[in-house]
Design a protein around this motif. Structure first.
Motif, short mmCIF file in Angstrom:
data_model
loop_
_atom_site.label_atom_id
_atom_site.label_comp_id
_atom_site.label_asym_id
_atom_site.label_seq_id
_atom_site.Cartn_x
_atom_site.Cartn_y
_atom_site.Cartn_z
N UNK A 94 14.27 3.90 5.52
CA UNK A 94 15.32 2.91 5.24
C UNK A 94 16.43 2.98 6.30
N UNK A 114 9.34 -2.10 11.71
CA UNK A 114 9.91 -2.12 10.36
C UNK A 114 8.89 -2.47 9.27
N UNK A 115 8.00 -3.40 9.57
CA UNK A 115 7.00 -3.79 8.56
C UNK A 115 6.10 -2.63 8.21
N UNK A 118 7.98 -0.25 6.01
CA UNK A 118 8.05 -0.74 4.63
C UNK A 118 6.74 -0.50 3.89
N UNK A 121 6.33 3.23 3.19
CA UNK A 121 7.22 3.64 2.10
C UNK A 121 6.64 3.21 0.75
N UNK A 122 6.18 1.95 0.71
CA UNK A 122 5.65 1.42 -0.56
C UNK A 122 4.43 2.20 -1.03
N UNK A 127 10.62 6.75 -4.94
CA UNK A 127 12.05 7.06 -4.79
C UNK A 127 12.75 7.06 -6.14
N UNK A 146 6.41 -4.30 -10.74
CA UNK A 146 6.97 -4.69 -9.43
C UNK A 146 6.69 -3.58 -8.41
N UNK A 147 6.87 -2.33 -8.84
CA UNK A 147 6.59 -1.20 -7.94
C UNK A 147 5.12 -1.19 -7.54
N UNK A 149 3.05 -3.83 -7.45
CA UNK A 149 2.74 -4.97 -6.57
C UNK A 149 3.28 -4.76 -5.16
N UNK A 150 4.50 -4.22 -5.08
CA UNK A 150 5.09 -4.03 -3.75
C UNK A 150 4.33 -2.95 -2.97
N UNK A 192 8.90 4.89 -12.61
CA UNK A 192 8.65 3.96 -11.50
C UNK A 192 8.30 4.72 -10.22
#
Lengths: 252, 439
Positions: A94, A114-115, A118, A121-122, A127, A146-147, A149-150, A192
């Motif tokens: 981040x 950056x992509x 991300x 991280x996902x 976190x 949501x967690x 799917x992301x 989560x």
């Protein structure tokens, strides 16, 4: 500026200094082509080399070298403003450090697009934020979905039910997140973080705002869930009450 | 996920969401209604006026002449002498001249004394029965037949003037001999009869000389018809002399015997050159006036257009306010949930997804506002159309789509989308680490 404490060598040094041998899950993980799989499996979960971060010309964080092995539970300890959150943000991709490299599960988190950060991280990192922030307008189940799917995973209600049951909050699945008490929100935030079985869990000040009893409970939950999923846990805090629960510490 | 989350955010503040949608919807509804009304009015006026190139009638307001003799919604300017009108009918530039003699109505539907050429002007076909042939026979338009359940064989009684409550001609009933098929023009709302019928009714009611004054709204009808008959009936029997082109034989015959009058002459040109010459000829060398339906319709729309434009500006300002309120709502919502967005970033959401989420929220408001607005606008037009149909006026179709509406919808979406882009870009550029650090 920093001090690295570790009671043992190798993969030892898990919760309370005990080795956490449970699982080395690689679910939902995309492997970097730069290291062979066998080498990646042997690599520490977290490798930091020559890390330095400056803010307005002032060095706010400096970690020359730090490794956390797979399954270990580690504590980053330091007073407010010592750079704990900056370190966790850098590990999570981040924030971009001024210098140095960070590898998570053998894959570079620094020096990549950056992509890619991300995505990494996902898929690799769970976190738990200082404020236990949840999306209040949707249900607890939807927060966990949501967690999923992301992270690029299909919605898995069975897994959500399992995690909520493990944390003793199965009855809250349909509740709006904004209706939860602090203690309930804490459990949902942990749920989560572990729902995707990430190999690395980062927790930023998870106990600072809690009284002694709740501090103990929250920490126990976090450690239990990390152990149950075989995840490596890094907790950043200024809360000295939990200092002794971690054999491996990085003091800033 | 993006849409579900956007809906959840909107549902979490229902009052604000409903108000934003309503503001947008009212602007869209007003504009949609005005577009429907003006486009259909223009189309209707054009359709009714198209068959007639020129109207020759008594001097006065040319617009009133057109409104009374073509659209049948106003009182005539007066009457003209049949003999004088014959000169126009005979002019080589005239292809046809259809007489109209006005004065009475049947339950608000004007009774038009004319000849068979009137049907030809509007391509009207007889759906039941036959065309009128003799005095006191009528053919009714489809709308008249539908509203009053008229069929061939029915008897109807006219009343003086256009008001539904005018004094009746009970002793002179008309016989319905035919019903016209719908044409979508003014003829659907008319009752047609030979000119001689009008003369007959008015002769029967008085023996005054043919001094004619047009019907006046609200004027008390003196049933001796000493001053408001459109014409005096001629003595019976055929008249000598040639029939001029375009003039019906019956009318000609009638005109030979005395001072006969009609209300107006509906002229079709033989050549486009006539448009430049004939009106000038009529206006400068006769006691009559010539008026062009196309020109007067355009003038009428211009006059009405000022009011419509004012309303359109009002609606546009309303919509701009609504767009501004959506912008303010999105910006403040963005501020309120900046931690949510930061959280989504920590969970792996790309900046583009955050922008999409903000955009989805704005677009949801836009789409809801436009759909509701169109439904309200068309619903209002439909309701008004039903009411107008009940009162015998021209119908307004609420289920139609005005050409301008496509542009309206496109403009609202383009403007609204541009408005939503600003907060979406702000969401895109938000830095989760600094936000979380500040908390």
């Amino acid at each position: 500026m920093w001090r690295h404490e570790s009671p043992g060598e190798g993969p030892a040094g898990g919760i309370d200094g005990k080795t956490n041998g449970a699982g080395r899950r690689q679910d939902a993980v995309t492997h970097s082509p730069d290291l062979p799989e066998a080498v990646r499996d042997q690599a520490p979960m977290l490798e930091i080399r020559g890390l330095r971060h400056q803010y307005e010309g002032r060095t706010v964080l400096s970690v020359p070298s730090w490794d956390v092995l797979r399954g270990e539970a580690s504590l980053v300890l330091g007073p407010s403003g010592s750079g704990k959150s900056t370190l966790l943000n850098a590990i999570a991709g981040l924030a971009t450090p001024t210098e140095g490299t960070i590898r998570v599960a053998g894959e570079a988190m620094t020096g990549i697009a950056p992509a890619a950060r991300d995505a990494l991280r996902a898929s690799r990192i769970g976190l738990v934020l200082q404020t236990l922030h949840l999306i209040g307008v949707v249900t607890v189940r939807e927060n966990l979905r949501i967690a999923q799917r992301l992270a690029g995973l299909p919605p898995d209600d069975a897994r959500i039910d399992e995690v909520l049951a493990n944390l003793g909050i199965a009855n809250l699945a349909g509740a709006k997140a904004r209706q939860l008490s602090v203690g309930e929100a804490q459990r949902v935030a942990i749920a989560r973080a572990v729902v995707n079985r990430p190999p690395l869990i980062l927790a930023d000040e998870p106990t600072s705002a809690l009284d002694d009893a709740n501090c103990e409970k929250a920490l126990a939950l976090l450690l239990d869930q990390a152990q149950a999923t075989g995840a490596t846990l890094v907790v950043a805090t200024h809360d000295n009450r939990i200092r002794e629960r971690f054999a491996k510490r990085l003091e800033l | 996920m993006t849409l579900r989350l956007a809906f959840a955010y909107l549902a979490s503040r229902p009052l604000a969401t409903i108000l934003h949608v309503l503001m947008l919807a009212l602007g869209v509804a007003t504009l949609a209604f005005l577009l429907l009304f003006t486009s259909q009015a223009e189309e209707r006026l054009a359709r009714d006026a198209k068959p007639v190139d020129l109207v020759v009638g008594a001097k006065g307001s040319p617009l009133q002449l057109i409104l009374s003799s073509v659209f049948h919604v106003d009182i005539p300017t007066g009457n003209i002498g049949l003999e004088e009108s014959k000169a126009i009918s005979r002019h080589p530039m005239v292809a046809s001249a259809t007489p109209v003699a006005l004065g009475d109505s049947y339950r608000g539907h004007r009774i038009v004394g004319t000849d068979a050429s009137f049907l030809g002007l509007y391509d009207a076909k007889v759906a039941a029965g036959r065309p009128f042939k003799e005095e006191m026979e009528v053919v009714v338009g489809s709308e008249v037949a539908r509203r009053h359940q008229l069929a061939p064989g029915a008897k109807i009684v006219g009343s003086h003037g256009l008001a539904q409550t005018g004094p009746g001609h009970d002793e002179d009933p008309f016989e319905v001999v035919g019903v016209l098929a719908p044409t979508g023009t003014v003829i659907d709302r008319l009752v047609l009869t030979p000119v001689e019928s009008v003369w007959h009714v008015h002769e029967h009611h008085g023996d005054a000389p043919a001094k004619t004054v047009p019907e006046a709204p609200g004027k008390k009808h003196k049933h001796d018809h000493d001053d408001d008959e459109p014409a005096k009936a001629p003595p019976a029997g055929p008249a000598p002399g040639a029939v001029p082109p375009g003039m019906p034989p019956a009318l000609m015959a009638a005109s030979q015997g005395g001072r006969l009058e009609i209300t107006a002459l509906l002229v079709k040109y033989r050549t486009p050159l006539a448009a430049a010459m004939l009106p000038r000829l009529v206006n400068s060398s006769t006691s009559m006036q010539a008026a062009s339906p196309a020109y007067e319709s355009a003038r009428l729309l211009d006059m009405v257009g000022v009011g419509v434009q004012t309303l359109q500006w009002f609606a546009a300002i309303m919509m701009a306010s609504a767009a501004l309120s959506v912008f303010v709502a999105l910006t403040s919502a963005l501020q309120e949930r900046r931690y949510d967005l930061a959280l989504l970033r920590t969970l792996g959401a790309r900046p583009l997804r955050l922008a999409s989420l903000t955009l989805a929220e704005g677009v949801t408001l836009l789409v809801s506002g436009v759909i509701l607005g169109l439904a309200l606008g068309h619903g209002a037009a439909h309701a008004l159309g039903l009411w107008l149909a009940q009162s015998g006026s021209w119908p307004l179709a609420g289920l139609a789509w005005a050409p301008g509406e496509t542009i309206l919808v496109a403009a609202v979406f383009a403007g609204g989308f541009a408005t939503c882009l600003v907060p979406a870009v702000q969401a895109y550029l938000s830095d989760p680490a600094s936000l979380l650090a500040k908390r």
